[in-house]
Each structure stands twice: as C-alpha cells, then as structure tokens.
Scaffold this motif. Structure first.
Motif, PDB file in Angstrom:
ATOM      1  N   GLN A  15       0.809  -1.220   0.000  1.00 20.94           N
ATOM      2  CA  GLN A  15       0.000   0.000   0.000  1.00 20.94           C
ATOM      3  C   GLN A  15       0.844   1.273   0.000  1.00 20.94           C
ATOM      4  OE1 GLN A  15      -1.915   1.093   3.939  1.00 20.94           O
ATOM      5  NE2 GLN A  15      -1.421  -1.035   4.376  1.00 20.94           N
ATOM      6  N   LEU A  16       2.173   1.149  -0.062  1.00 18.45           N
ATOM      7  CA  LEU A  16       3.012   2.333  -0.168  1.00 18.45           C
ATOM      8  C   LEU A  16       2.746   3.046  -1.489  1.00 18.45           C
ATOM      9  CD1 LEU A  16       6.433   0.945   1.165  1.00 18.45           C
ATOM     10  CD2 LEU A  16       4.741   2.299   2.411  1.00 18.45           C
ATOM     11  N   ASP A  17       2.632   4.356  -1.442  1.00 25.59           N
ATOM     12  CA  ASP A  17       2.319   5.122  -2.646  1.00 25.59           C
ATOM     13  C   ASP A  17       3.447   5.061  -3.669  1.00 25.59           C
ATOM     14  OD1 ASP A  17      -0.148   5.866  -1.683  1.00 25.59           O
ATOM     15  OD2 ASP A  17       0.601   7.687  -0.734  1.00 25.59           O
ATOM     16  N   SER A  18       4.657   5.285  -3.210  1.00 21.53           N
ATOM     17  CA  SER A  18       5.822   5.260  -4.101  1.00 21.53           C
ATOM     18  C   SER A  18       7.026   4.777  -3.302  1.00 21.53           C
ATOM     19  CB  SER A  18       6.102   6.640  -4.694  1.00 21.53           C
ATOM     20  OG  SER A  18       6.396   7.573  -3.664  1.00 21.53           O
ATOM     21  N   VAL A  19       7.952   4.171  -4.001  1.00 26.33           N
ATOM     22  CA  VAL A  19       9.131   3.605  -3.348  1.00 26.33           C
ATOM     23  C   VAL A  19      10.370   4.043  -4.117  1.00 26.33           C
ATOM     24  CG1 VAL A  19      10.341   1.489  -2.722  1.00 26.33           C
ATOM     25  CG2 VAL A  19       7.855   1.615  -2.475  1.00 26.33           C
ATOM     26  N   SER A  20      11.321   4.641  -3.411  1.00 18.21           N
ATOM     27  CA  SER A  20      12.583   5.030  -4.039  1.00 18.21           C
ATOM     28  C   SER A  20      13.369   3.780  -4.413  1.00 18.21           C
ATOM     29  CB  SER A  20      13.401   5.902  -3.084  1.00 18.21           C
ATOM     30  OG  SER A  20      13.582   5.227  -1.853  1.00 18.21           O
ATOM     31  N   ASP A  21      14.392   3.966  -5.204  1.00 22.82           N
ATOM     32  CA  ASP A  21      15.196   2.829  -5.646  1.00 22.82           C
ATOM     33  C   ASP A  21      16.663   3.066  -5.312  1.00 22.82           C
ATOM     34  OD1 ASP A  21      15.266   0.256  -7.149  1.00 22.82           O
ATOM     35  OD2 ASP A  21      16.661   1.392  -8.391  1.00 22.82           O
ATOM     36  N   PHE A  22      17.261   2.089  -4.630  1.00 23.54           N
ATOM     37  CA  PHE A  22      18.687   2.115  -4.361  1.00 23.54           C
ATOM     38  C   PHE A  22      19.352   1.091  -5.268  1.00 23.54           C
ATOM     39  CE2 PHE A  22      16.696   3.342  -0.308  1.00 23.54           C
ATOM     40  CZ  PHE A  22      17.275   4.591  -0.140  1.00 23.54           C
ATOM     41  N   PRO A  23      20.266   1.520  -6.129  1.00 22.74           N
ATOM     42  CA  PRO A  23      20.816   0.602  -7.139  1.00 22.74           C
ATOM     43  C   PRO A  23      21.621  -0.537  -6.526  1.00 22.74           C
ATOM     44  CG  PRO A  23      22.001   2.696  -7.137  1.00 22.74           C
ATOM     45  CD  PRO A  23      20.817   2.880  -6.249  1.00 22.74           C
ATOM     46  N   GLU A  24      21.585  -1.653  -7.194  1.00 24.49           N
ATOM     47  CA  GLU A  24      22.370  -2.828  -6.834  1.00 24.49           C
ATOM     48  C   GLU A  24      23.863  -2.517  -6.981  1.00 24.49           C
ATOM     49  OE1 GLU A  24      22.987  -7.414  -8.548  1.00 24.49           O
ATOM     50  OE2 GLU A  24      21.512  -6.036  -9.438  1.00 24.49           O
ATOM     51  N   ILE A  25      24.679  -3.146  -6.133  1.00 26.52           N
ATOM     52  CA  ILE A  25      26.128  -3.032  -6.268  1.00 26.52           C
ATOM     53  C   ILE A  25      26.564  -3.935  -7.428  1.00 26.52           C
ATOM     54  CG2 ILE A  25      28.367  -3.439  -5.187  1.00 26.52           C
ATOM     55  CD1 ILE A  25      26.922  -1.090  -3.995  1.00 26.52           C
ATOM     56  N   THR A  26      27.114  -3.334  -8.471  1.00 29.16           N
ATOM     57  CA  THR A  26      27.506  -4.090  -9.663  1.00 29.16           C
ATOM     58  C   THR A  26      28.999  -3.987  -9.975  1.00 29.16           C
ATOM     59  OG1 THR A  26      26.922  -2.200 -11.067  1.00 29.16           O
ATOM     60  CG2 THR A  26      25.213  -3.875 -10.696  1.00 29.16           C
ATOM     61  N   THR A  27      29.729  -3.174  -9.226  1.00 25.27           N
ATOM     62  CA  THR A  27      31.182  -3.061  -9.416  1.00 25.27           C
ATOM     63  C   THR A  27      31.882  -3.290  -8.095  1.00 25.27           C
ATOM     64  OG1 THR A  27      31.137  -0.661  -9.033  1.00 25.27           O
ATOM     65  CG2 THR A  27      30.916  -1.420 -11.314  1.00 25.27           C
ATOM     66  N   ASP A  28      33.104  -3.768  -8.169  1.00 24.17           N
ATOM     67  CA  ASP A  28      33.872  -4.023  -6.954  1.00 24.17           C
ATOM     68  C   ASP A  28      34.006  -2.747  -6.138  1.00 24.17           C
ATOM     69  OD1 ASP A  28      34.058  -6.555  -7.909  1.00 24.17           O
ATOM     70  OD2 ASP A  28      36.206  -6.503  -8.330  1.00 24.17           O
ATOM     71  N   THR A  29      33.856  -2.891  -4.809  1.00 22.01           N
ATOM     72  CA  THR A  29      33.747  -1.732  -3.933  1.00 22.01           C
ATOM     73  C   THR A  29      34.580  -1.940  -2.679  1.00 22.01           C
ATOM     74  OG1 THR A  29      31.477  -1.382  -4.713  1.00 22.01           O
ATOM     75  CG2 THR A  29      32.100  -0.274  -2.674  1.00 22.01           C
ATOM     76  N   GLU A 110      11.823   7.765  17.038  1.00 18.32           N
ATOM     77  CA  GLU A 110      10.964   8.933  16.982  1.00 18.32           C
ATOM     78  C   GLU A 110      11.740  10.190  16.578  1.00 18.32           C
ATOM     79  OE1 GLU A 110       7.099  10.174  19.327  1.00 18.32           O
ATOM     80  OE2 GLU A 110       8.861  10.181  20.632  1.00 18.32           O
ATOM     81  N   THR A 111      12.973  10.297  17.032  1.00 15.41           N
ATOM     82  CA  THR A 111      13.806  11.440  16.664  1.00 15.41           C
ATOM     83  C   THR A 111      13.983  11.513  15.147  1.00 15.41           C
ATOM     84  OG1 THR A 111      15.000  11.419  18.765  1.00 15.41           O
ATOM     85  CG2 THR A 111      16.094  12.483  16.903  1.00 15.41           C
ATOM     86  N   GLN A 112      14.231  10.363  14.524  1.00 15.57           N
ATOM     87  CA  GLN A 112      14.412  10.348  13.073  1.00 15.57           C
ATOM     88  C   GLN A 112      13.103  10.618  12.341  1.00 15.57           C
ATOM     89  OE1 GLN A 112      16.805   6.699  12.071  1.00 15.57           O
ATOM     90  NE2 GLN A 112      16.996   6.654  14.280  1.00 15.57           N
ATOM     91  N   ILE A 113      12.012  10.081  12.846  1.00 19.73           N
ATOM     92  CA  ILE A 113      10.706  10.298  12.221  1.00 19.73           C
ATOM     93  C   ILE A 113      10.366  11.782  12.211  1.00 19.73           C
ATOM     94  CG2 ILE A 113       8.233   9.902  12.537  1.00 19.73           C
ATOM     95  CD1 ILE A 113       9.070   7.081  13.615  1.00 19.73           C
ATOM     96  N   GLU A 114      10.615  12.445  13.325  1.00 20.81           N
ATOM     97  CA  GLU A 114      10.322  13.879  13.420  1.00 20.81           C
ATOM     98  C   GLU A 114      11.291  14.704  12.582  1.00 20.81           C
ATOM     99  OE1 GLU A 114      10.412  14.668  17.576  1.00 20.81           O
ATOM    100  OE2 GLU A 114       8.397  13.862  17.938  1.00 20.81           O
ATOM    101  N   ARG A 115      12.570  14.351  12.613  1.00 19.38           N
ATOM    102  CA  ARG A 115      13.587  15.128  11.896  1.00 19.38           C
ATOM    103  C   ARG A 115      13.369  15.077  10.396  1.00 19.38           C
ATOM    104  NH1 ARG A 115      19.333  13.347  13.516  1.00 19.38           N
ATOM    105  NH2 ARG A 115      18.731  14.526  15.384  1.00 19.38           N
ATOM    106  N   TYR A 116      13.021  13.909   9.880  1.00 17.72           N
ATOM    107  CA  TYR A 116      12.923  13.743   8.428  1.00 17.72           C
ATOM    108  C   TYR A 116      11.489  13.720   7.914  1.00 17.72           C
ATOM    109  CZ  TYR A 116      17.783  12.456   9.215  1.00 17.72           C
ATOM    110  OH  TYR A 116      19.104  12.466   9.607  1.00 17.72           O
ATOM    111  N   GLY A 117      10.538  13.906   8.806  1.00 17.66           N
ATOM    112  CA  GLY A 117       9.143  13.922   8.368  1.00 17.66           C
ATOM    113  C   GLY A 117       8.699  12.606   7.761  1.00 17.66           C
ATOM    114  N   ILE A 118       9.090  11.480   8.381  1.00 20.07           N
ATOM    115  CA  ILE A 118       8.732  10.160   7.854  1.00 20.07           C
ATOM    116  C   ILE A 118       7.259   9.875   8.146  1.00 20.07           C
ATOM    117  CG2 ILE A 118       9.191   7.676   7.992  1.00 20.07           C
ATOM    118  CD1 ILE A 118      12.072   8.402   8.847  1.00 20.07           C
ATOM    119  N   ASN A 119       6.489   9.664   7.117  1.00 17.55           N
ATOM    120  CA  ASN A 119       5.064   9.386   7.259  1.00 17.55           C
ATOM    121  C   ASN A 119       4.856   7.886   7.412  1.00 17.55           C
ATOM    122  OD1 ASN A 119       2.295   9.347   7.246  1.00 17.55           O
ATOM    123  ND2 ASN A 119       2.077   9.812   5.076  1.00 17.55           N
ATOM    124  N   CYS A 120       4.787   7.444   8.665  1.00 20.05           N
ATOM    125  CA  CYS A 120       4.628   6.004   8.926  1.00 20.05           C
ATOM    126  C   CYS A 120       3.553   5.747   9.983  1.00 20.05           C
ATOM    127  CB  CYS A 120       5.958   5.395   9.355  1.00 20.05           C
ATOM    128  SG  CYS A 120       6.616   6.075  10.897  1.00 20.05           S
TER     129      CYS A 120
END
Length: 435
Positions: A15-29, A110-120
């Motif tokens: 039911q999440l409206d939108s989801v960001s994407d974090f790319p897969e690791i594809t090169t040696d790191t 809670e500190t992070q939720i308030e700081r970043y405005g996380i809607n959860c």
C-alpha cells in the motif's frame, strides 16, 4: 544458499504510494564497514556507525527491497515493556535494563521520524494485552502481577471501555500499558533508508553469496561484485545461518497476518470502535489484532516452522480462512469486510528463549534470536553493535551485553522438521479458546 524473496503479499509494503530505488552493487567496492540486512538492526547499525565515525564509509545492503523483509512485515508494535518471558525474570534490575533499552530505541526512532518527516503513522498509542476467556484471564492476571512487581503504570479496562475502543464485546479482560508506539513498518523502514547520513550508501537487490576473511578484513561476494571491508555487521535475522553463523542456534518461526481493505463510513458506523490501537494476546498462542489509522483491521495468528525461510504460497488460503474465522468471531457485524492481503513474516527464536548480541568472530558483529520483538530490540541492538564495532564503552552497551545471552544448541534439522510442527500444533490446541 537460500536467499530472501518477496511474494508481493505484504499489505504494509503493497500500500506504499511510491518507493525510491537504491541501485544494486555491480562493481567491486571498498568500504570501511559493511552492514548486511536493511531491517531494524541494519538501519540502526548503519546510522549509528555513521554518527560514531563520520569519516568512515558505510555500506548498507539488502537482498531485496528495503521494507519487504521481516522488519516490514511485523504488526507495527514498538514495545517498551519486555515480552512476558523477560518480565518473568526474578532479576528486577535486569528487567529495568530491558525496559530502558527499549525506551531508548523508541526515542531514537521517533527522533528520526520527526527530523525527516517520515510518514509512517507513528503514534504513542501504547499497547493492549487482552484475554478471551478463563485461560487468557489467568495469563493476564499473571501479567498484571509482573507489572505491579516492576512498578509499571497500566490500566485495566472495563467491559464498556473495551467495547468503546475495540468495537467488539469479544474480549473478557484487557490491560493497557501506555509506553511504546504503533507504526506502519514498511513505511518506517523506507523512511529510515531514504534519510541515511551522507557517509552511508544503501544498495538493494544485493544478495551476499560468500564471506571470506582477508589480511585487510573481509571480501564479500555478491551476484555481480566483490565488496572489500574492514568490519561486518550482520542484521540478517534468520538468514544469518545461511551466511555460516549460528547455524544450530536460530529457530526460524513464521507467523501470518491478514489485513482488510479500509472500512468505509457505513462500515465504520457498524464497527463502532476507535482507530489506532493494537492488542497482543495474553496467551502466547492467541490472536494479535490491530486497527490502523487508515481504518484497516489486521488479524495475526498461526505459526509454522520456517525451515525454508520464506512463505509457501499454497498455505495462504488455509491461513486466510483461519484469520477469517477469528475476524468473524470478533466482528460478526463486519462480515462484508474483505481481506485485501495475507502474508507471512519470520522471526528468530532460540530453544532457551535467549537472544544473541555481540562479536561472532573478530570484526563480525551480529544480533540474532529477537524472540518476536524485533522493532525495539532490533533498533537498540543495531545501535549497540555499532558502538561495539567503533570501540565505544557506554552504559547502554554494557546493559545490552548483560540482557543478552547464549542461545542453546538446537537438535538436528531433520528432527526439527518433525518436532517443531508437532509442538506448534500442540500449542495451538492448548490456546484454541484464545485464538
């Protein structure tokens, strides 16, 4: 090797409206610290390590999308009161430390939720524990005695109060403890990952296939790359065994939940209760029940030995039927309200109900066997693993070490495949009046 996979059934995630994407690791790191698993443990460990060592490069990876795993599949309780078995300890000082650690975790989130405005849908709604009949009432009376012994605040509800809050006369007794919070777990996990410190890189769909120790630390092989790191933090829940650690210590148990479609205005009238509350059963084998802020009712019960770690899809109709029965018993006036999602989520238990926290091997840190209280326990565990890896010595870390234990060795897996389902069936039979 068995890897996590997503079945597109978890109501929280779907039911999440939108989801960001974090790319897969594809090169040696090359990084300083690699955190495997982006659940409660992993997200807290990555953030805390970045706070402890702002010059360090921290990489947080997950085999699937953040929020699709166990941390995004729970019932959305962030408890401050320990589980009943922890409450039963005769060491009052130990219980006070568990409560303190849980409350630090609640505040940290809670500190992070308030700081970043996380809607959860975060709220300090507390938690109800409820009984259906004599068996549950006996458990609830014992729970009340333990709360009294610990000097904790609570409220016993009258029948009228239960009807007003829950919208049903099904329960015979209930206790409300005001600490702790409720939330939408998949939304919380996405919000935490989306707002990591600048020195934390997040990667999804990056499954670990092998870990090798080197002279410089570790080489971690994924499907498309090799990651070199100095330290490893494992937030891999039951999959820790697949990486070669705690193989005979972690008992993977899956529990199942069903979520309704949102109630419309007319159905809300028939429901007659409040929004935003959660019940855990007084009897361990009973039913968890939640009403969300967006009018969805959630039923959770039924357990299986998750030897394959994931949810067998052929079980879903049977599980959904059990949930329907429990729902209809509580809300016969809502028999037209359909379930929209049914899913399973696994947690790690141990045979002696001990949790593990610490350094598995030199520079490999892990927290395992959360005993089904992963949100608060996982968060504080991840924080303290980062403190330990950074060489910090704090009162919280000392308390964390003191409340953790040594999970006992399990029988061989062939015996578990027989014994655990039989034990779960027996426990379900004993608790049948409370389901």
């Amino acid at each position: 090797m068995i890897l996590p996979r997503y079945d597109r059934r978890c109501g929280w995630y779907e039911q999440l409206d939108s989801v960001s994407d974090f790319p897969e690791i594809t090169t040696d790191t090359h990084v300083d610290v690699l955190v495997i698993g982006a659940g409660f443990v992993g997200c807290a460990a990555a953030r805390r390590m970045a706070e402890n060592r702002p010059d360090a490069q921290v990489l947080l990876i997950d085999a699937i999308k953040v929020g699709q795993g166990a941390s995004g599949r729970n019932s959305g309780f962030v408890i401050d009161q320990p589980h009943k078995r922890d409450l039963e300890s005769h060491d009052e000082t130990l219980k006070q430390k568990i409560v303190r650690l849980n409350r630090v975790a609640v505040e940290y989130l809670e500190t992070q939720i308030e700081r970043y405005g996380i809607n959860c849908h975060w709220s300090h709604a507390g938690k109800y524990q409820a009984a259906v009949g004599p068996r549950g009432e006996q458990h609830l009376a014992h729970y009340e005695s333990l709360l009294n012994k610990g000097g904790e605040t609570y409220h016993c509800l009258s029948k009228a109060e239960m009807r007003d809050v829950f919208g049903t006369d099904f329960y015979s007794a209930a206790i409300h403890t005001p600490g702790g919070a409720l939330m939408q777990p998949a939304a919380l996990m996405r919000g935490l990952a989306d707002n990591m410190p600048k020195n934390v890189q997040v990667a999804e769909r990056t499954a670990v296939q092998a870990i090798t120790r080197t002279s410089q630390g570790f080489e971690v092989r994924t499907g498309k790359a090799r990651i070199q790191c100095r330290q490893l933090i494992l937030g891999t829940n039951i999959f820790t065994a697949e990486l070669g650690f705690m193989r005979d210590r972690i008992l993977p148990i899956m529990t199942f939940a069903s979520m309704t479609a949102p109630l419309n205005d007319e159905q809300m009238q028939r429901y007659g209760g409040r929004l935003d509350w959660g019940i855990t059963p007084a009897d361990h084998g009973g039913t968890t029940l939640r009403m969300t802020q967006d009018r969805r009712l959630i039923v959770r019960n039924s357990y299986r030995y998750a030897h394959d770690y994931n949810t067998p899809q052929e079980l879903i109709p049977t599980i959904a039927a059990r949930h329907r029965e429990a729902f209809d018993q509580r809300y016969p006036q809502l028999n037209d309200v359909a379930f929209e999602y049914t899913w399973g989520g696994a947690s790690g238990l141990s045979a002696n109900f001990e949790t593990y926290f610490g350094e598995l091997e030199q520079n490999i840190f892990a927290s395992c066997c959360d005993q089904s209280v992963g949100a608060a326990r996982g968060t504080i565990s991840g924080m303290m693993l980062a403190d330990m890896a950074a060489g910090l010595k704090t009162d919280l870390l000392r308390d964390m070490q003191q409340v953790s234990g040594n999970p006992s060795r399990l029988p061989p897996r062939p015996l578990l495949r027989i014994g655990v389902p039989l034990r779960l069936a027996y426990e379900r039979f004993k608790s049948r009046s409370e389901v």
